[in-house]
Motif scaffolding. Structure first.
Motif, PDB file in Angstrom:
ATOM      1  N   GLY A  38      28.185   7.280 -41.786  1.00 25.35           N
ATOM      2  CA  GLY A  38      28.047   8.743 -41.236  1.00 25.35           C
ATOM      3  C   GLY A  38      27.346   8.652 -43.159  1.00 25.35           C
ATOM      4  O   GLY A  38      26.743  10.039 -43.071  1.00 25.35           O
ATOM      5  N   LYS A  39      27.456   8.056 -44.146  1.00 26.68           N
ATOM      6  CA  LYS A  39      26.626   7.984 -45.281  1.00 26.68           C
ATOM      7  C   LYS A  39      25.393   8.636 -45.493  1.00 26.68           C
ATOM      8  O   LYS A  39      24.681   7.146 -45.299  1.00 26.68           O
ATOM      9  CB  LYS A  39      27.475   7.949 -46.220  1.00 26.68           C
ATOM     10  CG  LYS A  39      28.894   8.163 -46.538  1.00 26.68           C
ATOM     11  CD  LYS A  39      29.517   6.999 -47.953  1.00 26.68           C
ATOM     12  CE  LYS A  39      31.230   6.909 -47.844  1.00 26.68           C
ATOM     13  NZ  LYS A  39      31.568   6.126 -49.325  1.00 26.68           N
ATOM     14  N   SER A  40      24.282   8.916 -45.796  1.00 23.12           N
ATOM     15  CA  SER A  40      23.072   9.371 -46.392  1.00 23.12           C
ATOM     16  C   SER A  40      22.821   8.582 -47.312  1.00 23.12           C
ATOM     17  O   SER A  40      23.268   9.217 -48.573  1.00 23.12           O
ATOM     18  CB  SER A  40      22.764  10.448 -45.958  1.00 23.12           C
ATOM     19  OG  SER A  40      21.335  10.734 -46.075  1.00 23.12           O
ATOM     20  N   THR A  41      21.707   7.633 -46.856  1.00 21.86           N
ATOM     21  CA  THR A  41      20.532   6.823 -48.475  1.00 21.86           C
ATOM     22  C   THR A  41      19.227   7.497 -48.158  1.00 21.86           C
ATOM     23  O   THR A  41      18.950   7.386 -47.267  1.00 21.86           O
ATOM     24  CB  THR A  41      21.230   5.930 -48.145  1.00 21.86           C
ATOM     25  OG1 THR A  41      22.705   5.348 -49.112  1.00 21.86           O
ATOM     26  CG2 THR A  41      20.607   5.130 -49.244  1.00 21.86           C
ATOM     27  N   LEU A  42      18.855   8.186 -49.501  1.00 21.18           N
ATOM     28  CA  LEU A  42      17.584   8.202 -49.283  1.00 21.18           C
ATOM     29  C   LEU A  42      16.411   7.204 -50.134  1.00 21.18           C
ATOM     30  O   LEU A  42      16.353   6.630 -50.959  1.00 21.18           O
ATOM     31  CB  LEU A  42      17.144   9.788 -50.084  1.00 21.18           C
ATOM     32  CG  LEU A  42      15.396  10.430 -49.654  1.00 21.18           C
ATOM     33  CD1 LEU A  42      15.336  10.702 -47.988  1.00 21.18           C
ATOM     34  CD2 LEU A  42      15.253  11.201 -51.048  1.00 21.18           C
ATOM     35  N   TYR A  43      15.557   6.645 -48.849  1.00 21.16           N
ATOM     36  CA  TYR A  43      14.805   4.626 -49.436  1.00 21.16           C
ATOM     37  C   TYR A  43      13.635   5.556 -49.568  1.00 21.16           C
ATOM     38  O   TYR A  43      12.856   6.928 -48.768  1.00 21.16           O
ATOM     39  CB  TYR A  43      14.814   3.727 -48.043  1.00 21.16           C
ATOM     40  CG  TYR A  43      13.645   3.351 -48.340  1.00 21.16           C
ATOM     41  CD1 TYR A  43      13.555   1.787 -49.077  1.00 21.16           C
ATOM     42  CD2 TYR A  43      12.478   2.967 -48.157  1.00 21.16           C
ATOM     43  CE1 TYR A  43      12.913   1.206 -49.115  1.00 21.16           C
ATOM     44  CE2 TYR A  43      11.192   2.344 -48.014  1.00 21.16           C
ATOM     45  CZ  TYR A  43      11.873   1.132 -48.441  1.00 21.16           C
ATOM     46  OH  TYR A  43      11.246   0.311 -49.091  1.00 21.16           O
ATOM     47  N   CYS A  44      12.618   5.666 -51.048  1.00 19.48           N
ATOM     48  CA  CYS A  44      11.677   5.495 -51.275  1.00 19.48           C
ATOM     49  C   CYS A  44      10.521   4.590 -51.458  1.00 19.48           C
ATOM     50  O   CYS A  44      10.627   3.349 -51.903  1.00 19.48           O
ATOM     51  CB  CYS A  44      11.266   6.807 -52.670  1.00 19.48           C
ATOM     52  SG  CYS A  44      10.098   7.108 -52.982  1.00 19.48           S
ATOM     53  N   SER A  77      18.259   6.977 -53.143  1.00 23.89           N
ATOM     54  CA  SER A  77      18.609   7.786 -53.526  1.00 23.89           C
ATOM     55  C   SER A  77      19.804   7.639 -53.321  1.00 23.89           C
ATOM     56  O   SER A  77      19.992   7.912 -51.627  1.00 23.89           O
ATOM     57  CB  SER A  77      17.589   8.698 -53.849  1.00 23.89           C
ATOM     58  OG  SER A  77      18.431   9.949 -54.149  1.00 23.89           O
ATOM     59  N   TYR A  78      21.561   8.050 -53.442  1.00 26.48           N
ATOM     60  CA  TYR A  78      22.099   8.508 -52.992  1.00 26.48           C
ATOM     61  C   TYR A  78      22.737   9.687 -52.500  1.00 26.48           C
ATOM     62  O   TYR A  78      24.164  10.402 -52.808  1.00 26.48           O
ATOM     63  CB  TYR A  78      23.205   7.610 -53.603  1.00 26.48           C
ATOM     64  CG  TYR A  78      23.584   6.303 -53.405  1.00 26.48           C
ATOM     65  CD1 TYR A  78      23.193   5.545 -51.925  1.00 26.48           C
ATOM     66  CD2 TYR A  78      22.892   5.285 -54.330  1.00 26.48           C
ATOM     67  CE1 TYR A  78      23.598   4.095 -52.117  1.00 26.48           C
ATOM     68  CE2 TYR A  78      22.416   4.013 -54.415  1.00 26.48           C
ATOM     69  CZ  TYR A  78      22.516   3.082 -53.304  1.00 26.48           C
ATOM     70  OH  TYR A  78      22.294   2.013 -52.907  1.00 26.48           O
ATOM     71  N   ASN A  79      22.048  10.931 -53.324  1.00 24.44           N
ATOM     72  CA  ASN A  79      22.084  11.768 -54.024  1.00 24.44           C
ATOM     73  C   ASN A  79      21.339  13.005 -52.978  1.00 24.44           C
ATOM     74  O   ASN A  79      20.718  14.010 -53.961  1.00 24.44           O
ATOM     75  CB  ASN A  79      22.250  12.907 -55.638  1.00 24.44           C
ATOM     76  CG  ASN A  79      21.582  12.188 -56.196  1.00 24.44           C
ATOM     77  OD1 ASN A  79      20.451  11.788 -55.818  1.00 24.44           O
ATOM     78  ND2 ASN A  79      21.779  12.365 -57.634  1.00 24.44           N
ATOM     79  N   SER A  80      20.251  12.440 -52.049  1.00 24.22           N
ATOM     80  CA  SER A  80      19.627  12.961 -51.436  1.00 24.22           C
ATOM     81  C   SER A  80      18.400  13.601 -51.860  1.00 24.22           C
ATOM     82  O   SER A  80      17.378  14.250 -51.957  1.00 24.22           O
ATOM     83  CB  SER A  80      19.893  14.464 -50.435  1.00 24.22           C
ATOM     84  OG  SER A  80      21.448  14.342 -50.093  1.00 24.22           O
ATOM     85  N   GLY A  81      17.887  12.760 -53.161  1.00 23.01           N
ATOM     86  CA  GLY A  81      16.546  12.738 -53.563  1.00 23.01           C
ATOM     87  C   GLY A  81      16.763  13.383 -55.256  1.00 23.01           C
ATOM     88  O   GLY A  81      15.421  13.932 -55.812  1.00 23.01           O
ATOM     89  N   GLU A  82      17.961  13.738 -55.397  1.00 21.55           N
ATOM     90  CA  GLU A  82      17.871  14.157 -57.219  1.00 21.55           C
ATOM     91  C   GLU A  82      17.497  13.136 -57.767  1.00 21.55           C
ATOM     92  O   GLU A  82      16.991  13.670 -58.882  1.00 21.55           O
ATOM     93  CB  GLU A  82      19.192  15.303 -57.133  1.00 21.55           C
ATOM     94  CG  GLU A  82      19.741  16.714 -55.776  1.00 21.55           C
ATOM     95  CD  GLU A  82      20.538  16.790 -56.619  1.00 21.55           C
ATOM     96  OE1 GLU A  82      21.224  16.983 -57.694  1.00 21.55           O
ATOM     97  OE2 GLU A  82      21.583  17.648 -55.473  1.00 21.55           O
ATOM     98  N   ASP A  83      17.915  12.509 -57.646  1.00 20.18           N
ATOM     99  CA  ASP A  83      17.215  11.071 -58.429  1.00 20.18           C
ATOM    100  C   ASP A  83      17.284   9.952 -57.721  1.00 20.18           C
ATOM    101  O   ASP A  83      18.068   9.811 -57.012  1.00 20.18           O
ATOM    102  CB  ASP A  83      17.655  10.553 -60.065  1.00 20.18           C
ATOM    103  CG  ASP A  83      19.318  10.858 -59.695  1.00 20.18           C
ATOM    104  OD1 ASP A  83      19.607   9.377 -58.890  1.00 20.18           O
ATOM    105  OD2 ASP A  83      20.358  11.389 -59.485  1.00 20.18           O
ATOM    106  N   PHE A  84      16.683   8.911 -58.080  1.00 23.25           N
ATOM    107  CA  PHE A  84      16.320   7.393 -57.809  1.00 23.25           C
ATOM    108  C   PHE A  84      16.218   6.930 -58.306  1.00 23.25           C
ATOM    109  O   PHE A  84      16.004   5.539 -59.644  1.00 23.25           O
ATOM    110  CB  PHE A  84      14.683   7.214 -57.082  1.00 23.25           C
ATOM    111  CG  PHE A  84      14.928   8.219 -56.036  1.00 23.25           C
ATOM    112  CD1 PHE A  84      14.709   7.649 -54.753  1.00 23.25           C
ATOM    113  CD2 PHE A  84      14.082   9.434 -55.888  1.00 23.25           C
ATOM    114  CE1 PHE A  84      14.166   8.072 -53.073  1.00 23.25           C
ATOM    115  CE2 PHE A  84      13.293  10.396 -54.303  1.00 23.25           C
ATOM    116  CZ  PHE A  84      14.017   9.622 -53.062  1.00 23.25           C
ATOM    117  N   GLY A  85      18.476   6.480 -58.521  1.00 19.79           N
ATOM    118  CA  GLY A  85      18.756   5.738 -59.967  1.00 19.79           C
ATOM    119  C   GLY A  85      18.659   4.190 -59.033  1.00 19.79           C
ATOM    120  O   GLY A  85      18.572   3.442 -60.564  1.00 19.79           O
TER     121      GLY A  85
END
Length: 277
Positions: A197-203, A217-225
């Motif tokens: 259920g963990k969320s990851t944002l793909y760019c 991004s593992y913090n909802s878009g705050e950075d794409f580390g």
């Protein structure tokens, strides 16, 4: 077909003046099974002749076959413009909790249009709270500090970097995320939900490097580390806006799929490719 030289010139002229619809965008309003398709209406095929944004509404008629019935004709978004400016790059964003549909578009200066009353209506059911994320990019000067060349006027000394605008209070306040560490221009983002259920944002972003830039991004878009390995997805010609979306498989545990569409030809915008991961 016997085409004389004079006829060839005439045909070329007619094609040049052909009205075209480019840069499509699609948003699904799940509450009432409504789809909204938006695009640029152009006087010709050229990017410089974008005229107005248009919209067409569709309704899901059969959930089993996923058939959508589209209304005939389209609606001109006449309020989404400025005098002597081109309205381009429509980006519809639906904020579920407040049941608000936004339309972001380029119209120097950039404007935001609230379309809620016009296209959604008042009766909408409740949704869980979600973070609102808007993909964007900025240009940063990366040339020599003492550069005085005219090339700067054509952005030769500038590099684009993707980022996200984020809102946790239904667009009342916004935070600007950190820029990606690699060249990344026009971009799209999609959410991936893992088995826990963990969320990851793909760019996925356009570049001038011959391949697409991808990052997580593992913090909802705050950075794409986390920048993914390059060269996996090719870039076509001078680049093109790709399309990526995520959807959940009805399984236990739930699995997220990513669907990416883009021209598969490395030189021209032809040979549409679909990639499922």
């Amino acid at each position: 077909l016997d085409v004389r030289p004079s006829d060839s010139c005439t045909l070329s002229y007619v094609c040049t003046l052909q009205v075209s619809y480019r840069i499509p965008a699609l948003v699904n309003l799940n509450d009432d099974q409504t789809f909204l398709a938006l695009a640029e209406k152009r006087k010709t095929l050229s990017d410089t002749n974008a005229e107005v944004l248009v919209m067409r509404r569709g309704t899901l008629k059969d959930a089993k076959t996923q058939d959508v019935e589209w209304v005939s004709g389209h609606q001109l978004l006449s309020s989404a413009c400025l005098p002597n400016h081109c309205s381009m790059n429509p980006c519809p964003v639906y904020e579920r909790e407040s049941k608000t549909l936004f339309l972001f578009f380029v119209c120097v200066p950039t404007r935001v249009l609230d379309l809620t009353a016009d296209v959604i209506g008042e009766q909408m059911k409740e949704w869980a709270h979600l973070r609102l994320i808007i993909p964007a990019y900025v240009y940063r000067y990366t040339g020599k500090p003492d550069c005085t060349s005219r090339c700067c006027l054509s952005f030769c000394c500038f590099t684009s970097f993707a980022l996200a605008f984020c809102s946790d209070d239904q667009r009342i306040t916004w935070k600007v995320g950190n820029q990606m560490d690699v060249e990344s221009c026009e971009c799209q983002m999609a959410e991936i939900i893992d088995e826990e259920g963990k969320s990851t944002l793909y760019c996925n972003a356009r570049t001038r490097l011959g391949y697409r830039s991808e990052a997580l991004s593992y913090n909802s878009g705050e950075d794409f580390g986390t920048v993914l390995s390059p060269n996996k997805l090719i870039e076509t010609g001078n680049g093109c806006l790709g399309s990526v979306l995520s959807f959940l498989e009805q399984s236990n545990p739930t699995k997220t799929w990513l669907l990416y569409s883009y021209p598969s030809n490395p030189k021209n915008r032809v040979d549409l490719g679909l990639y499922l991961n």
